[in-house]
Design an enzyme around this catalytic site. Structure first.
Site, short mmCIF file in Angstrom:
data_model
loop_
_atom_site.label_atom_id
_atom_site.label_comp_id
_atom_site.label_asym_id
_atom_site.label_seq_id
_atom_site.Cartn_x
_atom_site.Cartn_y
_atom_site.Cartn_z
CB VAL A 288 -0.94 0.01 1.22
CG1 VAL A 288 -1.81 1.26 1.21
CG2 VAL A 288 -1.81 -1.24 1.22
N GLY B 96 2.80 -5.18 7.65
CA GLY B 96 2.14 -3.96 8.08
C GLY B 96 1.25 -3.36 7.01
CG ASP B 97 2.96 -1.01 4.09
OD1 ASP B 97 3.64 -2.05 4.15
OD2 ASP B 97 3.42 0.09 3.77
CD GLU B 98 5.43 -6.06 2.64
OE1 GLU B 98 6.42 -5.49 2.14
OE2 GLU B 98 5.50 -7.16 3.23
#
Length: 610
Positions: free
Chosen positions: A275, A315-317
């Site tokens: 993201v 985390g943002d994957e």
């Protein structure tokens, strides 16, 4: 020594849930020690067993314990504690069941000697125990059962048919197998049917009751309801395989699903998504807003890819596993369009994009972790082009990246083992005499520019810079040192230079430090401080851009070291025009290594020898 608030809350909850002869003070001390062991990642199973051993086995003891500890420890720790508790409870149950079996055997044997007393004892055990008891004849028909068993199976009173037909058949078959194998005991966890159609999980111990002649007379089943413990274990297992924020499968769960998909031998496509710019949302609107964005990304990915396996692996994957080999360009566009619709948080319309690395794979025997790594490396290559990018796996590029990353990863060991050395090349005035030497790092076949780039990637820039500085100053001759971008920005650079000069008694006027022009303006303060110390400060990798020329104009720069000359005609003409401009500003220009005649024609002041 006062106990921790956690131990006090835990002790209060246990005292309310069950009776134990242990005092509150002593209990709190024990729980304080257990909490410390749990924080150290130790003995979670043993602590669960300790609770059972100390009689904290009330209906709510385990639930209260998990509620008190839930905010302090991970699901893995809680699961291990619950597992120890359940196992100790089960062992305690089996011990009680063995006692019951012995009592039953004794009751049957004693019946021949004192029928009245033995029947009274048996009736007492049979009626008062919380364990369900069923006695079968050798054909598997129920001869007798207690009220506890009827309650476990959901009957308000003793029915004519105690067990559902499938369960009765299964129990009778188990009894037959015991007779055939001459086994006296069979222990297992069974799923039994309740009278209302629900199910109950039970620990069942089947035993053979033999007469005084040693021949089988009856079978007895001791049944304990463990549905609650089973549900707790399933909940903890689910928690360990689920991302708590989004509800998606986590990395461990997805790896299992990927392995199953690959084992099928059918083609699949894996997409690894990052993201973009989530940090901006976190820093601008807060982490709660960032979490809300991640939840919305998860929802939209499931919406736009209903048949895919979607998981959050970092985390943002996120990752998506799609059956077949779809057009990844169209797939990336579809995902981007879905995520580009703003979601409103605190009055701000927030939308995100993703960068994606795709891998097509098929056939059994493929390592799922290798497929994930390929997708992730493809993602990282795609991100070098900026935000909202996608790429598809390229074997040659991946092999080159792996070779380079393996080399970078080995650098700390090479540094500690003295494999990285400093070498020197003369820098001469165009007129002929040597002005100073230039220090360069070398690691086997890896030359200076790559060595410092690897060091920047690993955070070793400062340590390598000190190595070069100490070695160069120990030689006692004027020296030029090129610093990497991270070294140029290092807030401790001036302090390192000052302490090294003092320790080596090296004259500051003989030190020429070249800062990376690409690190400007972040490095300008270092540039000015070093100049004030008396160091000759230069800029290297100088290509003549506006930013570089502006730095030269406003900063006390002694000279510039030109970047490698371009091959294009127009660029070379621009460089030829820039050199006189720099010299007219009082800046020394260093070129090379290269053709001395060509460099002299360019108008440089100094040349680095090959």
């Amino acid at each position: 020594m006062s106990s921790s608030p956690l131990a006090q809350r835990w002790a209060a909850a246990l005292i309310e849930s069950a009776y134990s002869p242990m005092s509150r003070r002593k209990l709190t001390q024990h729980l304080d020690e257990h909490a410390a062991r749990l924080r150290a990642g130790q003995a979670a199973v043993a602590i669960g067993e300790w609770l059972v051993r100390k009689r904290f086995t009330g209906p709510d003891s385990l639930r209260c314990t998990l509620e008190v500890l839930g905010g302090e420890f991970s699901p893995e720790v809680l699961g291990a504690l619950a597992s120890g508790y359940v196992r100790a409870t089960r062992d305690q149950l089996f011990a009680e069941q063995e006692k019951v079996k012995i009592a039953l055997l004794k009751a049957v044997e004693d019946a021949r000697r004192d029928l009245h007393d033995s029947e009274a004892r048996f009736a007492q055990v049979f009626a008062t125990t919380a364990v369900g008891i069923a006695i079968f004849d050798l054909q598997g028909a129920v001869v007798d059962a207690n009220e506890a068993l009827a309650a476990i199976l959901g009957h308000e009173e003793m029915p004519k048919e105690l067990f559902a037909e499938p369960d009765a058949v299964a129990l009778a078959a188990a009894c037959d197998r015991m007779l055939a194998s001459s086994a006296d005991t069979d222990r297992r966890e069974w799923e039994l049917s309740r009278g209302n159609g629900d199910t109950v999980w039970a620990n069942v111990v089947l035993s053979v009751l033999r007469g005084s002649d040693g021949l089988p007379k009856f079978h007895v089943a001791l049944i304990e309801d463990v549905t609650e413990q089973r549900m707790l274990q399933e909940w903890l297992r689910h928690q360990s395989l689920t991302d708590l924020l989004t509800g998606l499968p986590n990395r461990a769960s997805f790896t299992d699903k990927l392995e199953s998909a690959l084992a099928s031998g059918e083609p699949h496509t894996l997409g690894y998504l990052d993201v973009d710019s989530l940090t901006i949302v976190n820093d601008g609107l807060g982490y709660a807003a960032g979490d809300a964005v991640l939840v919305e990304v998860a929802r939209r990915l499931r919406s736009v890819l209903p048949d895919a396996v979607v998981a959050r692996v970092g985390g943002d994957e996120f990752v998506v596993l799609i059956h077949g080999s779809p057009d990844v360009a169209a797939l990336a566009a579809m995902i981007d369009e879905e995520l580009s619709e703003p979601v409103y948080l605190e009055g701000a319309g927030v939308a995100v994009s993703t960068s994606i690395g795709f891998v097509h794979t098929s056939g059994p025997g493929v390592d799922p972790t290798a497929v994930l790594r390929r997708a992730h490396s493809t993602l990282r290559r795609a991100e070098t082009g900026g935000k909202r990018q996608w790429g598809i796996y390229d074997h040659e590029a991946d092999a080159a990246d792996r070779t380079r990353f393996a080399r970078i990863a080995a650098m700390p060991g090479a540094f500690e083992n003295g494999e990285i050395s400093v070498e020197y090349a003369p820098v001469s005035w165009v007129s002929g005499p040597t002005a100073f030497v230039e220090a360069s790092l070398r690691w086997g076949a890896t030359r200076h520019d790559d060595v410092v780039a690897y060091a920047d990637a690993l955070g070793l820039a400062s340590r390598l810079g000190q190595l070069v500085l100490r070695d160069a100053c120990s030689r006692g001759e004027p020296v030029l040192i090129r610093l990497s971008g991270d070294q140029s920005r290092d807030p401790d650079l001036a302090a390192h230079v000052r302490s090294t000069l003092r320790a080596s008694s090296f004259p500051v006027s003989s030190l020429f430090l070249a800062l990376d022009v690409r690190s400007m303006p972040d490095s300008e303060e270092n540039l000015e401080v070093l100049h004030d110390m008396g160091v000759h400060v230069l800029l290297h990798e100088f290509g003549g851009g506006f930013a570089g020329l502006s730095t030269v104009d406003r900063s006390p720069v002694w000279g510039v070291r030109l970047a490698r000359p371009p091959s294009e005609r127009l660029a070379r003409q621009g460089l030829a025009l820039m050199v006189p401009l720099l010299r007219s500003a009082g800046v020394h220009v260093i070129g090379g290594p290269g053709d001395p005649d060509e460099l002299q024609a360019l108008g440089v002041d100094l040349v680095v020898s090959p």
